[in-house]
Design an enzyme around this catalytic site. Structure first.
Site, mmCIF file in Angstrom:
data_model
loop_
_atom_site.group_PDB
_atom_site.id
_atom_site.type_symbol
_atom_site.label_atom_id
_atom_site.label_comp_id
_atom_site.label_asym_id
_atom_site.label_seq_id
_atom_site.Cartn_x
_atom_site.Cartn_y
_atom_site.Cartn_z
ATOM 1 N N HIS A 147 -5.704 7.902 -14.507
ATOM 2 C CA HIS A 147 -4.271 7.720 -14.795
ATOM 3 C C HIS A 147 -3.412 8.165 -13.606
ATOM 4 O O HIS A 147 -2.287 8.605 -13.793
ATOM 5 C CB HIS A 147 -3.843 8.497 -16.050
ATOM 6 C CG HIS A 147 -4.738 8.281 -17.220
ATOM 7 N ND1 HIS A 147 -4.508 7.326 -18.183
ATOM 8 C CD2 HIS A 147 -5.918 8.868 -17.565
ATOM 9 C CE1 HIS A 147 -5.481 7.363 -19.084
ATOM 10 N NE2 HIS A 147 -6.359 8.281 -18.722
ATOM 11 N N SER A 174 9.486 0.481 11.380
ATOM 12 C CA SER A 174 10.634 -0.141 10.723
ATOM 13 C C SER A 174 11.663 -0.465 11.796
ATOM 14 O O SER A 174 11.802 0.267 12.775
ATOM 15 C CB SER A 174 11.210 0.839 9.710
ATOM 16 O OG SER A 174 12.575 0.560 9.479
ATOM 17 N N LYS A 178 9.510 5.706 10.424
ATOM 18 C CA LYS A 178 8.570 5.081 9.498
ATOM 19 C C LYS A 178 7.330 4.494 10.137
ATOM 20 O O LYS A 178 7.305 4.097 11.289
ATOM 21 C CB LYS A 178 9.287 3.995 8.689
ATOM 22 C CG LYS A 178 10.183 4.622 7.653
ATOM 23 C CD LYS A 178 10.568 3.654 6.590
ATOM 24 C CE LYS A 178 9.378 3.224 5.771
ATOM 25 N NZ LYS A 178 9.764 2.195 4.812
ATOM 26 N N GLU A 216 -0.908 -3.829 2.640
ATOM 27 C CA GLU A 216 0.003 -4.508 1.707
ATOM 28 C C GLU A 216 -0.248 -6.014 1.701
ATOM 29 O O GLU A 216 -0.200 -6.666 0.653
ATOM 30 C CB GLU A 216 1.457 -4.248 2.104
ATOM 31 C CG GLU A 216 1.895 -2.815 1.892
ATOM 32 C CD GLU A 216 3.272 -2.567 2.500
ATOM 33 O OE1 GLU A 216 4.248 -2.536 1.759
ATOM 34 O OE2 GLU A 216 3.369 -2.423 3.732
#
Ligand code: ARG
Length: 460
Positions: A157, A278, A284, A291
């Site tokens: 979980h 970024s 970043k 992804e």
């Protein structure tokens, strides 16, 4: 206007709109190698059985060889009016060697020809995918061995559950990919069947030798029923389905890489080569490759739905709808191979942050199950020991203490069964070491599994 092979029965040519609507040459040119290989095997068989002259076959084979060179040097004049790769090559053959080129289509139809091309093509691609899977599996066992000392929480979980070895987790990914490999090989059994000789769907009047073609092209089996042969695209459905499963696995692996590379987890560094910055936020570092693997999974699921839907409700035998099988197949091949290549490189370069993983184990009562197991071993029914441990956790939480920092006398307030040896079992190492059940996370188990996996994948 180019004369169509069926022009004999037609008074008018194909409408421009219809021509470009039905042409597949833009994408099925990818099958040129298989188409030529198949035609050469067919021509040789035609000569062997005396259906055409040996000399004629020689001319055809030579012509096909020079067409292959034309295509590979970018000089081949692909024409939309000629619909597909089969007609483009056949027409060019006739242009090059004269009318005798037309004999290549004796005892053959594009219906069995296209089935042959697809099977040859897919067979090659499945072998490449299986090779990539081998490399990725080896990379995982390598990382498991390199990082054998790293401990990490097992999550259920997405909540910290129990301490495990990172290597044990990496071997879980290995098992997943091993099943994918088995599924591809199983699917290959049904891909690797020689269809030529079914003709348009009823077989042929010529005394062909299908086994001869199968032998030339290294197929272990030939198809059994001519109607089924030209109607069947199960082998593509199966390939895309197996691939959808693999993409699902790669997507889940990617998701963990995304999570693990966040500042919140900070378990892994994917490295400069596999992250992007970024354009606005200078601090970043984005896990775009992971992804994208996750994102591209959607394409392959879509391809599976496409091919299933194309086939649904088609009457026997061949229908032109089936030309729509190619793009989902090609896209699946491209997506799976590219994703495997990126994941392989990323996995090979990843840096696991052992210190941060360990930090994540040091709070949250991660060895509570071991306290409960301890009592259960002393004869307390597990349901009771679970409840007692729950009370101890709640007690420790109130006091702002950890399980390891409680005194044995405090444990004994909850059960007389607790003894000093408790602490051997509730350290991180103690917890991991005591999970010796087959398939469990104890170090000796994991080392044995690494050795097993290494040996296994050597043979792949
Ligand atoms: N381009 C066609 C396909 O991919 C080849 C088979 C055409 N057969 C036919 N009878 N029109 O399915």
């Amino acid at each position: 206007m180019i004369k169509k092979p069926w022009a004999g029965r037609f008074k008018k040519g194909t409408h421009k709109v219809a021509e470009s609507f039905s042409a597949s040459i833009d994408f099925d040119k990818r099958l040129y190698k298989e188409d030529i290989e198949g035609s050469i095997a067919h021509a040789e068989m035609l000569a062997e059985t005396g259906i055409i002259d040996k000399k004629e076959a020689d001319k055809i084979v030579k012509g096909l060889g020079s067409i292959r060179k034309e295509i590979e040097s970018g000089k081949f004049p692909f024409k939309e009016e000629l619909e597909d790769i089969h007609l483009n090559i056949e027409k060019r053959l006739i242009e090059k060697i004269g009318d005798v080129g037309g004999k290549i289509h004796t005892a053959r139809s594009r219906n069995d020809q296209v089935a042959l091309d697809m099977r040859l093509y897919l067979r090659g691609e499945i072998n490449e995918i299986v090779t990539l899977l081998k490399s990725l599996s080896e990379c995982l066992t390598y990382q498991a061995e390199e990082n054998i000392d790293a401990m990490i929480p097992l999550y259920t979980h997405l909540q910290r559950g129990q301490p495990i070895l990172l290597s044990h987790h990496l071997l879980a990914l290995y098992e997943m990919l091993k099943r994918d490999r088995e599924r591809y090989l199983d699917c290959l059994d049904r891909v690797n069947v020689m269809p030529l000789g079914a003709g348009a769907g009823a077989g042929t009047t010529f005394p062909i030798d299908r086994e001869h073609v199968a032998k030339t092209l290294d197929f272990p089996k030939i198809t059994q029923n001519s109607i089924d042969t030209v109607s069947d695209r199960d082998f593509i459905v199966e390939f895309v389905s197996v691939s959808a499963n693999l993409m699902n696995h790669m997507s889940r692996i990617s998701e963990e890489l995304v999570l693990w590379s966040t500042k919140e987890f900070d378990f892994a560094d994917l490295g400069d080569e596999f992250t992007t910055g970024s354009s606005i936020m200078p601090q970043k570092r984005n896990p775009d490759m992971a992804e994208l693997i996750r994102g591209k999974t959607g394409r392959v699921y879509g391809n599976l739905m496409t091919i299933l839907t194309v086939m649904k409700g088609l009457p026997f035998s061949y229908n032109r709808d089936m030309q729509e099988d190619k793009e989902p197949m090609f896209d699946t091949v491209d997506t799976v191979k590219a994703s495997l290549e990126v994941l392989l490189e990323m996995m090979g370069n990843i840096e696991f942050k052992h210190g941060n993983m360990k930090k994540a184990l040091n709070d949250g009562f991660i060895t509570a199950t071991d306290v409960a197991d301890y009592l259960a071993r002393k004869g307390v029914p597990f349901r009771q020991s679970h409840e007692i441990t729950g009370k101890i956790v709640s007690y420790a939480e109130e006091k702002g203490r950890e399980l390891l920092n409680l005194h044995i006398s405090e444990y004994q307030m909850f059960s007389k069964e607790f003894g000093d040896d408790l602490f051997e079992y509730i350290t991180l190492e103690g917890s991991i070491e005591s999970r010796k059940s087959y398939g469990g996370t104890a170090r000796e188990n994991v080392l044995a599994m690494i050795a097993k996996a290494k040996k296994e994948s050597e043979g792949w």
